[in-house]
Enzyme design. Structure first.
Site, PDB file in Angstrom:
ATOM      1  N   ASN A 160      -1.800  -5.511  -1.925  1.00 37.07           N
ATOM      2  CA  ASN A 160      -1.932  -6.610  -1.030  1.00 37.07           C
ATOM      3  C   ASN A 160      -3.182  -7.398  -1.150  1.00 37.07           C
ATOM      4  OD1 ASN A 160      -2.234  -8.099   1.526  1.00 37.07           O
ATOM      5  ND2 ASN A 160      -2.219  -6.228   2.897  1.00 37.07           N
TER       6      ASN A 160
ATOM      7  N   CYS B 219      -3.652 -12.855   6.019  1.00 35.63           N
ATOM      8  CA  CYS B 219      -2.490 -12.802   4.993  1.00 35.63           C
ATOM      9  C   CYS B 219      -1.606 -13.966   5.183  1.00 35.63           C
ATOM     10  CB  CYS B 219      -1.676 -11.497   5.190  1.00 35.63           C
ATOM     11  SG  CYS B 219      -2.644 -10.269   5.070  1.00 35.63           S
TER      12      CYS B 219
ATOM     13  N   HIS C 247       5.254 -12.057   2.213  1.00 38.27           N
ATOM     14  CA  HIS C 247       3.774 -11.414   1.944  1.00 38.27           C
ATOM     15  C   HIS C 247       3.866  -9.913   1.427  1.00 38.27           C
ATOM     16  CE1 HIS C 247      -0.146 -10.020   2.460  1.00 38.27           C
ATOM     17  NE2 HIS C 247      -0.064  -9.257   3.467  1.00 38.27           N
TER      18      HIS C 247
HETATM   19  N1  ACO Z   1      -3.664   9.116   0.662  1.00 43.67           N
HETATM   20  C1  ACO Z   1      -3.319  10.272   1.228  1.00 43.67           C
HETATM   21  N2  ACO Z   1      -3.006  10.152   2.639  1.00 43.67           N
HETATM   22  C2  ACO Z   1      -3.355   9.323   3.673  1.00 43.67           C
HETATM   23  C3  ACO Z   1      -3.859   7.940   2.875  1.00 43.67           C
HETATM   24  C4  ACO Z   1      -4.043   8.084   1.584  1.00 43.67           C
HETATM   25  N3  ACO Z   1      -4.347   6.892   0.827  1.00 43.67           N
HETATM   26  N4  ACO Z   1      -4.120   7.143   3.969  1.00 43.67           N
HETATM   27  C5  ACO Z   1      -3.928   7.692   4.925  1.00 43.67           C
HETATM   28  N5  ACO Z   1      -3.324   9.037   4.680  1.00 43.67           N
HETATM   29  C6  ACO Z   1      -2.873   9.889   5.854  1.00 43.67           C
HETATM   30  C7  ACO Z   1      -3.452   9.491   6.993  1.00 43.67           C
HETATM   31  O1  ACO Z   1      -4.833  10.090   7.465  1.00 43.67           O
HETATM   32  C8  ACO Z   1      -2.259  10.317   8.111  1.00 43.67           C
HETATM   33  O2  ACO Z   1      -2.790  11.735   7.868  1.00 43.67           O
HETATM   34  P1  ACO Z   1      -2.692  12.682   9.190  1.00 43.67           P
HETATM   35  O3  ACO Z   1      -1.062  12.566   9.596  1.00 43.67           O
HETATM   36  O4  ACO Z   1      -3.122  13.958   8.798  1.00 43.67           O
HETATM   37  O5  ACO Z   1      -3.519  11.701  10.329  1.00 43.67           O
HETATM   38  C9  ACO Z   1      -0.936  10.066   7.311  1.00 43.67           C
HETATM   39  O6  ACO Z   1      -1.309   9.952   5.823  1.00 43.67           O
HETATM   40  C10 ACO Z   1      -0.216   9.259   7.434  1.00 43.67           C
HETATM   41  O7  ACO Z   1      -0.865   7.957   7.945  1.00 43.67           O
HETATM   42  P2  ACO Z   1      -0.161   6.631   8.496  1.00 43.67           P
HETATM   43  O8  ACO Z   1      -1.303   5.745   8.884  1.00 43.67           O
HETATM   44  O9  ACO Z   1       0.762   7.083   9.775  1.00 43.67           O
HETATM   45  O10 ACO Z   1       0.721   6.332   7.553  1.00 43.67           O
HETATM   46  P3  ACO Z   1       1.847   5.153   7.492  1.00 43.67           P
HETATM   47  O11 ACO Z   1       3.132   5.720   6.897  1.00 43.67           O
HETATM   48  O12 ACO Z   1       1.770   4.167   8.491  1.00 43.67           O
HETATM   49  O13 ACO Z   1       1.199   4.396   6.105  1.00 43.67           O
HETATM   50  C11 ACO Z   1       0.004   2.254   5.759  1.00 43.67           C
HETATM   51  C12 ACO Z   1      -0.083   3.726   6.058  1.00 43.67           C
HETATM   52  C13 ACO Z   1       0.437   2.333   4.223  1.00 43.67           C
HETATM   53  C14 ACO Z   1      -1.459   1.712   5.973  1.00 43.67           C
HETATM   54  C15 ACO Z   1       0.955   1.470   6.612  1.00 43.67           C
HETATM   55  O14 ACO Z   1       0.862   1.700   7.836  1.00 43.67           O
HETATM   56  C16 ACO Z   1       0.991   0.094   6.373  1.00 43.67           C
HETATM   57  O15 ACO Z   1       1.164  -0.600   5.227  1.00 43.67           O
HETATM   58  N6  ACO Z   1       0.555  -0.835   7.281  1.00 43.67           N
HETATM   59  C17 ACO Z   1       0.640  -2.343   7.595  1.00 43.67           C
HETATM   60  C18 ACO Z   1      -0.293  -2.935   6.733  1.00 43.67           C
HETATM   61  C19 ACO Z   1      -0.375  -4.323   6.637  1.00 43.67           C
HETATM   62  O16 ACO Z   1       0.947  -4.915   6.797  1.00 43.67           O
HETATM   63  N7  ACO Z   1      -1.479  -5.269   6.790  1.00 43.67           N
HETATM   64  C20 ACO Z   1      -1.097  -6.685   7.407  1.00 43.67           C
HETATM   65  C21 ACO Z   1      -1.914  -7.480   6.161  1.00 43.67           C
HETATM   66  S1  ACO Z   1      -3.583  -6.910   5.815  1.00 43.67           S
HETATM   67  C22 ACO Z   1      -4.537  -8.198   5.803  1.00 43.67           C
HETATM   68  O17 ACO Z   1      -4.324  -9.054   6.932  1.00 43.67           O
HETATM   69  C23 ACO Z   1      -5.950  -8.302   5.359  1.00 43.67           C
END
Ligand code: ACO
Length: 329
Positions: free
Chosen positions: A286, A116, A256
């Protein structure tokens, strides 16, 4: 005495595929909901390529717009830098394919693999070559076809990503404006938190690992989240302070677009109102290295960037990599 040379952005362009994939479409593919995706990421829809469209096609479309705005013919470009983790081929670079599509020869060409942060890494490469006097005009692109490396049965990742491209033409000027500073960093010890485990030389593709869908992006979302907020704050502060400025003197931050909560946390840490932070994650998700140049192009074309104003670009991505750039227009 020779005058100091500054790298200045003279044109930007972007391209996103016409096909829209909404959260409601995703509800039919994996167990998720429109509400969950919006509340956890801020994304409402993303663009996805039709089969047959590849990264160099989108890079070409974005580049044509940026070149036209800069008033340059492709043949006047000295260097093409493409930031991408979704190249057309492993060999040659996507920059080479793009060069051929632009119908030019005898240009330096390279890809930068910084996930990214790829566009900001590319912009920094362009700046350094221009300041050194080696090149006068550089075309920098961030492009991704993430839909091709997404596991469409993994709800943890497939709701987040989209496809697109953004481009910028960077040229030498002796006026004191342009890219006044860049900051780059990385931490390879955290590589496993955001990676594609197979398909390289260490673990080549096999029928077994493809059946297990290991050729797609895997991400430990919440760990990446925490690192992203910290690193983007550090990168933004670094480039602002190095220029002898404070965050309130920045007119627009173009971050980003990974998650609206990351962007809001960044704004809070920089003590900036969200009106000074450009957001389009709701429409594109993203798009990795394409996200900053698409957002920059939109912000310019909406008139949010005036002559004399200051913009900070900042990104964080797989690797981990992170970086920033401070631009005076
Ligand atoms: N729909 C419904 N539920 C979901 C989904 C979905 N699409 N995805 C995950 N869940 C569930 C999980 O299974 C978890 O359930 P559990 O508690 O029963 O295990 C729950 O939701 C919470 O999951 P978390 O991963 O803790 O959710 P979080 O609040 O962290 O959000 C997210 C997830 C959106 C991925 C976030 O962590 C994020 O944006 N992370 C950073 C991403 C990023 O910056 N990437 C960098 C660049 S990408 C690149 O370089 C290509």
């Amino acid at each position: 005495m020779n005058k100091k040379i500054y790298p200045y952005i003279t044109g930007t362009g972007s391209f996103t595929p016409p096909k829209i994939l909404t959260n409601f479409d995703l509800e039919k593919i994996v167990e998720t909901s429109n509400e969950w995706i919006i509340s956890r990421s801020g994304i409402k829809e993303r663009r996805i390529v039709e089969d047959g469209t590849v990264s160099s096609d989108m890079a070409f479309e974005a580049s044509k717009i940026a070149l036209k705005e800069a008033g340059l013919e492709p043949g006047q470009i000295d260097l093409i830098v493409v930031g991408t983790v979704t190249p057309d081929y492993l060999l040659p670079s996507t920059a080479c394919i793009l060069q051929d599509k632009l119908k030019i020869k005898n240009t330096a060409v390279m890809d930068v693999v910084a996930a990214c942060s790829g566009f900001i890494y590319g912009l920094s490469v362009a700046s350094a070559f221009i300041i050194s006097g080696q090149f006068k005009s550089v075309l920098v692109i961030g492009v991704e076809t993430l839909s091709k490396i997404t596991n469409w049965s993994d709800r943890n990742t497939c709701v987040l990503f989209g496809d697109g491209a953004g481009a910028a033409v960077v040229q030498a000027t002796t006026e004191e404006k342009g890219i006044l500073g860049t900051f780059l960093s990385g931490d390879g010890s955290l590589a496993n938190l955001l990676h594609i485990p197979v398909g390289g030389t260490k673990v080549p593709l096999t029928k077994e690992n493809v059946d297990l869908k290991q050729q797609y992006i895997q991400m430990a979302g919440s760990e990446v989240f925490k690192s992203a907020v910290r690193a983007m704050e550090d990168a933004a502060i670094h480039v602002i302070q190095k220029a002898g400025l404070s965050p309130e003197e920045i007119d627009l931050v173009v971050p980003h677009q990974a998650n609206i909560r990351i962007i809001e946390a960044l704004a809070k840490r920089l003590k900036l109102p969200m009106e000074k932070v450009y957001v389009n994650i709701d429409r594109f998700g993203n798009t990795s290295s394409a996200s900053v140049p698409i957002a920059l192009d939109e912000a310019r074309k909406k008139g949010l960037i005036q002559e004399g104003s200051r913009t900070v670009l900042v990104a964080f991505g797989g690797g981990f990599t992170w970086g920033s750039a401070l631009i005076k227009w």
